[in-house]
Design a protein around this motif. Sequence first.
Motif, PDB file in Angstrom:
ATOM      1  N   ILE A  51     -18.640 -25.941  -4.002  1.00  0.00           N
ATOM      2  CA  ILE A  51     -17.519 -25.068  -4.346  1.00  0.00           C
ATOM      3  C   ILE A  51     -16.405 -25.962  -4.877  1.00  0.00           C
ATOM      4  N   ILE A  52     -15.953 -25.635  -6.071  1.00  0.00           N
ATOM      5  CA  ILE A  52     -14.854 -26.434  -6.637  1.00  0.00           C
ATOM      6  C   ILE A  52     -13.544 -25.856  -6.127  1.00  0.00           C
ATOM      7  N   LYS A  53     -12.840 -26.649  -5.354  1.00  0.00           N
ATOM      8  CA  LYS A  53     -11.590 -26.172  -4.759  1.00  0.00           C
ATOM      9  C   LYS A  53     -10.439 -26.411  -5.726  1.00  0.00           C
ATOM     10  N   THR A  54      -9.636 -25.411  -5.882  1.00  0.00           N
ATOM     11  CA  THR A  54      -8.521 -25.563  -6.831  1.00  0.00           C
ATOM     12  C   THR A  54      -7.168 -25.638  -6.111  1.00  0.00           C
ATOM     13  N   GLU A  55      -7.179 -25.471  -4.794  1.00  0.00           N
ATOM     14  CA  GLU A  55      -5.915 -25.643  -4.069  1.00  0.00           C
ATOM     15  C   GLU A  55      -5.581 -27.130  -4.044  1.00  0.00           C
ATOM     16  N   SER A  56      -4.411 -27.473  -3.581  1.00  0.00           N
ATOM     17  CA  SER A  56      -3.949 -28.856  -3.667  1.00  0.00           C
ATOM     18  C   SER A  56      -4.810 -29.807  -2.842  1.00  0.00           C
TER      19      SER A  56
ATOM     20  N   THR B 107      -9.678 -34.112  10.138  1.00  0.00           N
ATOM     21  CA  THR B 107     -10.633 -34.868  10.957  1.00  0.00           C
ATOM     22  C   THR B 107     -10.236 -36.313  11.182  1.00  0.00           C
ATOM     23  N   GLY B 108      -9.351 -36.847  10.337  1.00  0.00           N
ATOM     24  CA  GLY B 108      -8.987 -38.257  10.420  1.00  0.00           C
ATOM     25  C   GLY B 108     -10.043 -39.176   9.830  1.00  0.00           C
ATOM     26  N   LEU B 109     -11.092 -38.599   9.212  1.00  0.00           N
ATOM     27  CA  LEU B 109     -12.170 -39.426   8.643  1.00  0.00           C
ATOM     28  C   LEU B 109     -11.797 -39.961   7.262  1.00  0.00           C
ATOM     29  N   GLU B 110     -12.312 -41.166   6.966  1.00  0.00           N
ATOM     30  CA  GLU B 110     -12.016 -41.828   5.686  1.00  0.00           C
ATOM     31  C   GLU B 110     -13.029 -41.444   4.612  1.00  0.00           C
ATOM     32  N   TYR B 111     -12.525 -41.315   3.380  1.00  0.00           N
ATOM     33  CA  TYR B 111     -13.384 -41.032   2.221  1.00  0.00           C
ATOM     34  C   TYR B 111     -12.898 -41.837   1.028  1.00  0.00           C
ATOM     35  N   ALA B 112     -13.718 -41.832  -0.026  1.00  0.00           N
ATOM     36  CA  ALA B 112     -13.316 -42.426  -1.305  1.00  0.00           C
ATOM     37  C   ALA B 112     -13.148 -41.272  -2.283  1.00  0.00           C
ATOM     38  N   ALA B 113     -11.956 -41.122  -2.851  1.00  0.00           N
ATOM     39  CA  ALA B 113     -11.709 -40.036  -3.798  1.00  0.00           C
ATOM     40  C   ALA B 113     -11.801 -40.578  -5.222  1.00  0.00           C
ATOM     41  N   LYS B 114     -12.760 -40.058  -5.986  1.00  0.00           N
ATOM     42  CA  LYS B 114     -12.925 -40.494  -7.380  1.00  0.00           C
ATOM     43  C   LYS B 114     -12.219 -39.500  -8.291  1.00  0.00           C
ATOM     44  N   PHE B 115     -11.112 -39.927  -8.875  1.00  0.00           N
ATOM     45  CA  PHE B 115     -10.325 -39.083  -9.780  1.00  0.00           C
ATOM     46  C   PHE B 115     -10.855 -39.268 -11.190  1.00  0.00           C
ATOM     47  N   MET B 116     -11.348 -38.181 -11.788  1.00  0.00           N
ATOM     48  CA  MET B 116     -11.961 -38.276 -13.115  1.00  0.00           C
ATOM     49  C   MET B 116     -11.207 -37.415 -14.121  1.00  0.00           C
ATOM     50  N   ARG B 117     -10.760 -38.057 -15.193  1.00  0.00           N
ATOM     51  CA  ARG B 117     -10.044 -37.322 -16.232  1.00  0.00           C
ATOM     52  C   ARG B 117     -10.976 -36.362 -16.955  1.00  0.00           C
TER      53      ARG B 117
ATOM     54  N   LEU C 183     -21.714 -36.731  -1.333  1.00  0.00           N
ATOM     55  CA  LEU C 183     -20.553 -36.016  -1.865  1.00  0.00           C
ATOM     56  C   LEU C 183     -20.059 -35.060  -0.796  1.00  0.00           C
ATOM     57  N   HIS C 184     -18.767 -35.150  -0.480  1.00  0.00           N
ATOM     58  CA  HIS C 184     -18.222 -34.356   0.612  1.00  0.00           C
ATOM     59  C   HIS C 184     -17.456 -33.127   0.131  1.00  0.00           C
ATOM     60  N   ASP C 185     -16.736 -33.265  -0.960  1.00  0.00           N
ATOM     61  CA  ASP C 185     -15.843 -32.204  -1.439  1.00  0.00           C
ATOM     62  C   ASP C 185     -15.599 -32.375  -2.934  1.00  0.00           C
ATOM     63  N   VAL C 186     -15.262 -31.275  -3.609  1.00  0.00           N
ATOM     64  CA  VAL C 186     -14.883 -31.367  -5.031  1.00  0.00           C
ATOM     65  C   VAL C 186     -13.601 -30.567  -5.255  1.00  0.00           C
ATOM     66  N   TYR C 187     -12.626 -31.178  -5.894  1.00  0.00           N
ATOM     67  CA  TYR C 187     -11.359 -30.514  -6.238  1.00  0.00           C
ATOM     68  C   TYR C 187     -11.168 -30.533  -7.741  1.00  0.00           C
ATOM     69  N   GLU C 188     -10.527 -29.491  -8.239  1.00  0.00           N
ATOM     70  CA  GLU C 188     -10.183 -29.489  -9.651  1.00  0.00           C
ATOM     71  C   GLU C 188      -8.667 -29.397  -9.788  1.00  0.00           C
ATOM     72  N   LEU C 189      -8.092 -30.373 -10.471  1.00  0.00           N
ATOM     73  CA  LEU C 189      -6.654 -30.408 -10.749  1.00  0.00           C
ATOM     74  C   LEU C 189      -6.495 -30.107 -12.242  1.00  0.00           C
ATOM     75  N   PRO C 190      -5.267 -29.854 -12.702  1.00  0.00           N
ATOM     76  CA  PRO C 190      -5.092 -29.491 -14.114  1.00  0.00           C
ATOM     77  C   PRO C 190      -5.773 -30.450 -15.087  1.00  0.00           C
ATOM     78  N   SER C 191      -5.621 -31.741 -14.895  1.00  0.00           N
ATOM     79  CA  SER C 191      -6.227 -32.649 -15.873  1.00  0.00           C
ATOM     80  C   SER C 191      -7.322 -33.545 -15.296  1.00  0.00           C
ATOM     81  N   GLU C 192      -7.623 -33.366 -14.004  1.00  0.00           N
ATOM     82  CA  GLU C 192      -8.627 -34.217 -13.380  1.00  0.00           C
ATOM     83  C   GLU C 192      -9.535 -33.416 -12.460  1.00  0.00           C
ATOM     84  N   MET C 193     -10.714 -33.974 -12.192  1.00  0.00           N
ATOM     85  CA  MET C 193     -11.552 -33.495 -11.100  1.00  0.00           C
ATOM     86  C   MET C 193     -11.545 -34.611 -10.055  1.00  0.00           C
ATOM     87  N   VAL C 194     -11.638 -34.226  -8.784  1.00  0.00           N
ATOM     88  CA  VAL C 194     -11.669 -35.220  -7.713  1.00  0.00           C
ATOM     89  C   VAL C 194     -12.980 -35.076  -6.954  1.00  0.00           C
ATOM     90  N   LEU C 195     -13.772 -36.124  -6.939  1.00  0.00           N
ATOM     91  CA  LEU C 195     -15.003 -36.148  -6.151  1.00  0.00           C
ATOM     92  C   LEU C 195     -14.686 -36.875  -4.853  1.00  0.00           C
TER      93      LEU C 195
END
Length: 328
Positions: free
Chosen positions: A20-25, A54-64, A95-107
């Motif tokens: 699910i691509i999350k579009t909230e912040s 959760t306090g768990l660590e992740y790596a967020a890949k910001f992709m234009r 892959l834990h989560d996917v976000y969509e921002l106006p100009s980027e996707m965040v994996l």
Amino acid sequence: GQTAESNRNRSGLLCEIKSIIKTESFTEHYDLIPGKELGRGKFAVVKKCVKRSTGLEYAAKFMRKRRKGQDCRTEIIHEIAVLELAASCQRVVSLHDVYELPSEMVLVLEFAAGGEIFNQCVAERDEAFKDEDVKRLMRQILEGVAFLHSKNVVHLDLKPQNILLTSDNPLGDIKIVDFGLSRMMCNSQEIREIMGTPEYVAPEVLNYEPISTATDMWSIGVLAYVMLTGISPFLGEDKQETFLNISQINVSYAEEELQRLDKAAVHFIKSLLIKDPKNRATAEECLNHPWLQTHEQNAAKETVKLKSVITSIPEPVSTGISSQHTEE
Ligand code: ADP
Ligand code: MG
């Protein structure tokens, strides 16, 4: 919010995803660790973050989404789809989560705390991988690549910067990342493209010939060479010279650093740095290569060999071994 993706498949790119691509912040749910940039490529920045709930660590890949004026959302969706396809494989980053921002996707990816194997590849020899480490890590890399190939995925960018470690001291396990250049090899369509990193690219890529799972196996050969010796076998003074070295298979097996190696390790490398892709060892074959067998496996194989020697002794021979003994 959710977005449904259409089900198309062209030029080896997957277009359907389950996430699910999350579009909230994104920043409402994750805290970015300041000053903790984990890495960056041409179009992506990877930052360490912590999930608030959760306090768990992740790596967020910001992709234009736009690169050089072109919409690249399709490519990003493909990268997500490949990560989903490999979700059951421990050797591929999850892959834990996917976000969509106006100009980027965040994996939001599983955090590989040990960083790139690149660091140990170029380290002084006393800080570099020991031969036993290379064997264990290479086995893991091959397990991941064999899994991907069994699903018809070719990575096409296997290099020390895209192989990460869960921890570096003590040395942990490998995680394969970066499916930005990966392709599906279905429909027997021919894919010919110029891509990848000069030092690790196979001759067929340079010659604009069809790409296959064997293309990854070339890179595995280069990887093994670098991990064992710290020397990049085809690296020239410039790109031009590197490409020439690759297309002429201009590789030295006479280096001092190779002389001290197990003969089986050199044989392993030679079975991969072969011009014709058809003649290269497959990932499964590599996993069965003598160099990568553990002591227990070698012992088991010796037993089998011994048994066949014993059973091939013509009857009647007074070996003192009864046929009952040999036929268990
Ligand atoms: P690019 O397509 O830009 O090369 P990558 O996916 O390779 O993007 O990420 C760039 C770099 O970020 C990697 O080489 C690595 O150093 C770091 N990195 C990527 N994913 C992770 C992760 N899951 N954990 C830790 N570091 C990562
Ligand atoms: Mg990368």
